[in-house]
Design an enzyme around this catalytic site. Sequence first.
Site, PDB file in Angstrom:
ATOM      1  N   ASP A  67      97.354  46.953  18.127  1.00 24.94           N
ATOM      2  CA  ASP A  67      97.445  48.396  17.906  1.00 24.94           C
ATOM      3  C   ASP A  67      97.470  49.191  19.205  1.00 24.94           C
ATOM      4  O   ASP A  67      97.224  48.647  20.286  1.00 24.94           O
ATOM      5  CB  ASP A  67      96.293  48.873  17.003  1.00 24.94           C
ATOM      6  CG  ASP A  67      94.943  48.224  17.357  1.00 24.94           C
ATOM      7  OD1 ASP A  67      94.822  47.658  18.452  1.00 24.94           O
ATOM      8  OD2 ASP A  67      94.029  48.287  16.527  1.00 24.94           O
ATOM      9  N   ASN A 136      83.358  49.972   9.444  1.00 28.84           N
ATOM     10  CA  ASN A 136      83.812  50.302   8.086  1.00 28.84           C
ATOM     11  C   ASN A 136      84.701  49.198   7.494  1.00 28.84           C
ATOM     12  O   ASN A 136      85.341  49.392   6.471  1.00 28.84           O
ATOM     13  CB  ASN A 136      84.558  51.647   8.077  1.00 28.84           C
ATOM     14  CG  ASN A 136      85.814  51.628   8.946  1.00 28.84           C
ATOM     15  OD1 ASN A 136      86.171  50.582   9.501  1.00 28.84           O
ATOM     16  ND2 ASN A 136      86.479  52.763   9.078  1.00 28.84           N
ATOM     17  N   HIS A 138      87.379  47.857   8.973  1.00 28.98           N
ATOM     18  CA  HIS A 138      88.801  47.863   9.354  1.00 28.98           C
ATOM     19  C   HIS A 138      89.143  46.650  10.227  1.00 28.98           C
ATOM     20  O   HIS A 138      88.304  46.104  10.915  1.00 28.98           O
ATOM     21  CB  HIS A 138      89.227  49.187  10.003  1.00 28.98           C
ATOM     22  CG  HIS A 138      88.756  49.431  11.402  1.00 28.98           C
ATOM     23  ND1 HIS A 138      88.487  50.691  11.897  1.00 28.98           N
ATOM     24  CD2 HIS A 138      88.508  48.591  12.454  1.00 28.98           C
ATOM     25  CE1 HIS A 138      88.127  50.605  13.159  1.00 28.98           C
ATOM     26  NE2 HIS A 138      88.116  49.352  13.523  1.00 28.98           N
ATOM     27  N   GLU A 143      92.478  51.203   8.301  1.00 27.42           N
ATOM     28  CA  GLU A 143      91.257  51.804   7.797  1.00 27.42           C
ATOM     29  C   GLU A 143      91.115  51.523   6.301  1.00 27.42           C
ATOM     30  O   GLU A 143      92.090  51.146   5.643  1.00 27.42           O
ATOM     31  CB  GLU A 143      91.309  53.317   8.051  1.00 27.42           C
ATOM     32  CG  GLU A 143      91.428  53.708   9.526  1.00 27.42           C
ATOM     33  CD  GLU A 143      90.123  53.550  10.320  1.00 27.42           C
ATOM     34  OE1 GLU A 143      89.308  52.658   9.987  1.00 27.42           O
ATOM     35  OE2 GLU A 143      89.924  54.303  11.273  1.00 27.42           O
TER      36      GLU A 143
HETATM   37  C1  F6R Z   1      91.089  46.765  18.435  1.00 31.23           C
HETATM   38  C2  F6R Z   1      91.059  46.833  16.987  1.00 31.23           C
HETATM   39  C3  F6R Z   1      89.844  47.227  16.223  1.00 31.23           C
HETATM   40  C4  F6R Z   1      88.552  46.648  16.778  1.00 31.23           C
HETATM   41  C5  F6R Z   1      87.347  47.127  15.954  1.00 31.23           C
HETATM   42  C6  F6R Z   1      86.042  46.629  16.534  1.00 31.23           C
HETATM   43  O1  F6R Z   1      92.369  46.371  18.907  1.00 31.23           O
HETATM   44  O2  F6R Z   1      92.050  46.579  16.411  1.00 31.23           O
HETATM   45  O3  F6R Z   1      89.998  46.812  14.892  1.00 31.23           O
HETATM   46  O4  F6R Z   1      88.618  45.255  16.768  1.00 31.23           O
HETATM   47  O5  F6R Z   1      87.328  48.514  15.927  1.00 31.23           O
HETATM   48  O6  F6R Z   1      85.833  47.212  17.778  1.00 31.23           O
HETATM   49  P1  F6R Z   1      84.702  46.664  18.750  1.00 31.23           P
HETATM   50  O7  F6R Z   1      85.063  45.280  19.089  1.00 31.23           O
HETATM   51  O8  F6R Z   1      84.777  47.574  19.951  1.00 31.23           O
HETATM   52  O9  F6R Z   1      83.432  46.775  17.999  1.00 31.23           O
END
Ligand code: F6R
Length: 260
Positions: A67, A136, A138, A143
């Site tokens: 992303d 959450n 995701h 989301e």
């Molecule tokens: C990042 C991504 C997100 C993260 C998620 C967890 O490229 O796609 O889904 O993996 O938000 O973030 P952290 O690892 O910072 O807790």
Amino acid sequence: MRLVILPNSDDVAEFACDLFVQQLKQKPQSNLGLATGSSPTALYNKLIERQAAGEVSFSAATSFNLDEYVGLDGDHNQSYRYFMNETLFDHIDIDLKRTFVPNGIAENPNDECKRYEEMIALAGGIDLQLLGIGINGHIGFNEPLSSLASRTRVKTLTKSTIEANSRFFGPDETQPTDSMTMGIGTILNAKQVVLLATGEHKAQAIKGCVEGPVTASCPASALQMHEHAIVVADEAAAKDLTMKDYAIWAERRHQALEKM
Ligand code: F6R
């Protein structure tokens, strides 16, 4: 789904590192799906060390990141392109021209998403996809309420994701509210998926992912439909799992059976 529960975050990173090293040894020209955020950082440090030690090479590999923020160009220090260059690509022998991240400043973000999806397909699909998980539930920036069949597209972030990521933006910086993300369908097409989760704050999301119903309310639960998904969690992130003891026992058996 294979669930691996390990004592701490370093063990999680080591386990994932071994998977990536094995993948690249078996298929040097692998297409790797990569993630940003705090979850993969320790893994990336270990991969840098292993490459420096000559145990693995990325020279024939291609990478696709999950992303990017809409509106941030690759030079912005909060863009995911910048994160990847700084955290991994600048320290390994991968050819930067074969590292792909959606272009956050593409004139038409919707066209950029279509192009990205097509590029993954043209490359032959992703061999090993790395994921973190949001509090959450995701994965990527899919989301809750994302279609479980979704492909790469523009996705508006939830307030909770914007808040969780606000720590990275200065008071004078405008934080993006939209992203381009591989879809859940895109992720499910990867040949193998590995999701890393560490820390107590991920415990509810991991419970939803592993033990909850398959539902768009917890996008990570879609991994239950993947034939080769591995969830690697530390004790803290696994603390709410009802089937935790069974998972530890089953993983021991898995490893014993593999050696037979
Ligand atoms: C990042 C991504 C997100 C993260 C998620 C967890 O490229 O796609 O889904 O993996 O938000 O973030 P952290 O690892 O910072 O807790």
